[in-house]
Design a protein around this motif. Structure first.
Motif, PDB file in Angstrom:
ATOM      1  N   LEU A  58      29.470 104.651 -72.314  1.00 36.49           N
ATOM      2  CA  LEU A  58      30.482 105.618 -71.871  1.00 36.49           C
ATOM      3  C   LEU A  58      31.884 105.029 -72.014  1.00 36.49           C
ATOM      4  O   LEU A  58      32.811 105.680 -72.520  1.00 36.49           O
ATOM      5  N   HIS A  59      32.030 103.785 -71.566  1.00 36.59           N
ATOM      6  CA  HIS A  59      33.322 103.101 -71.650  1.00 36.59           C
ATOM      7  C   HIS A  59      33.804 103.018 -73.100  1.00 36.59           C
ATOM      8  O   HIS A  59      34.950 103.380 -73.413  1.00 36.59           O
ATOM      9  N   THR A  60      32.922 102.565 -73.991  1.00 36.80           N
ATOM     10  CA  THR A  60      33.313 102.376 -75.392  1.00 36.80           C
ATOM     11  C   THR A  60      33.620 103.720 -76.056  1.00 36.80           C
ATOM     12  O   THR A  60      34.574 103.823 -76.832  1.00 36.80           O
ATOM     13  N   LEU A 114      33.006  97.348 -81.187  1.00 40.63           N
ATOM     14  CA  LEU A 114      32.333  96.065 -80.959  1.00 40.63           C
ATOM     15  C   LEU A 114      32.903  95.271 -79.790  1.00 40.63           C
ATOM     16  O   LEU A 114      32.304  94.266 -79.383  1.00 40.63           O
ATOM     17  N   HIS A 115      34.029  95.711 -79.211  1.00 36.31           N
ATOM     18  CA  HIS A 115      34.756  94.839 -78.287  1.00 36.31           C
ATOM     19  C   HIS A 115      33.979  94.416 -77.052  1.00 36.31           C
ATOM     20  O   HIS A 115      34.282  93.373 -76.469  1.00 36.31           O
ATOM     21  N   ASP A 116      32.987  95.166 -76.624  1.00 34.30           N
ATOM     22  CA  ASP A 116      32.208  94.768 -75.441  1.00 34.30           C
ATOM     23  C   ASP A 116      30.757  94.448 -75.760  1.00 34.30           C
ATOM     24  O   ASP A 116      29.954  94.274 -74.842  1.00 34.30           O
ATOM     25  N   THR A 117      30.422  94.315 -77.034  1.00 35.55           N
ATOM     26  CA  THR A 117      29.032  93.991 -77.382  1.00 35.55           C
ATOM     27  C   THR A 117      28.654  92.578 -76.936  1.00 35.55           C
ATOM     28  O   THR A 117      27.466  92.291 -76.768  1.00 35.55           O
TER      29      THR A 117
END
Ligand SMILES: [Fe+2]
Length: 84
Positions: A26-28, A55-58
């Motif tokens: 949801l955030h991404t 990809l920033h939170d993967t």
């Protein structure tokens, strides 16, 4: 979202689901929408920025679940480094 970005998104989903600090799907999705709005107003290369946003939170997928949920200050600092 363009086709190549959809492919990256689909590949990122399993990693985002492993993040437990919040709903990273949801955030991404929200950050992607924000970036798309920003790109309509400002200069920037969507071929770099959209994949970067996806990809920033993967990296949260590599952080143990118990550490992700910890509120202990020293653990939070460790977790913030681990997710990079
Ligand atoms: Fe994020």
């Amino acid at each position: 979202m363009e086709g190549v970005f959809k492919k990256i998104w689909k590949l990122a989903i399993p990693y985002l689901k492993k993040g437990k600090r919040k709903d990273f799907l949801l955030h991404t999705a929200g950050v992607i929408k924000a970036m798309e709005l920003l790109l309509r107003q400002e200069k920037g290369d969507p071929n770099i920025l959209i994949p970067a946003v996806i990809l920033h939170d993967t990296g949260w997928s590599k952080v143990p679940r118990d550490l992700q949920r910890s509120n202990n200050k020293s653990k939070v600092e460790k977790v913030m480094k681990l997710h990079l």
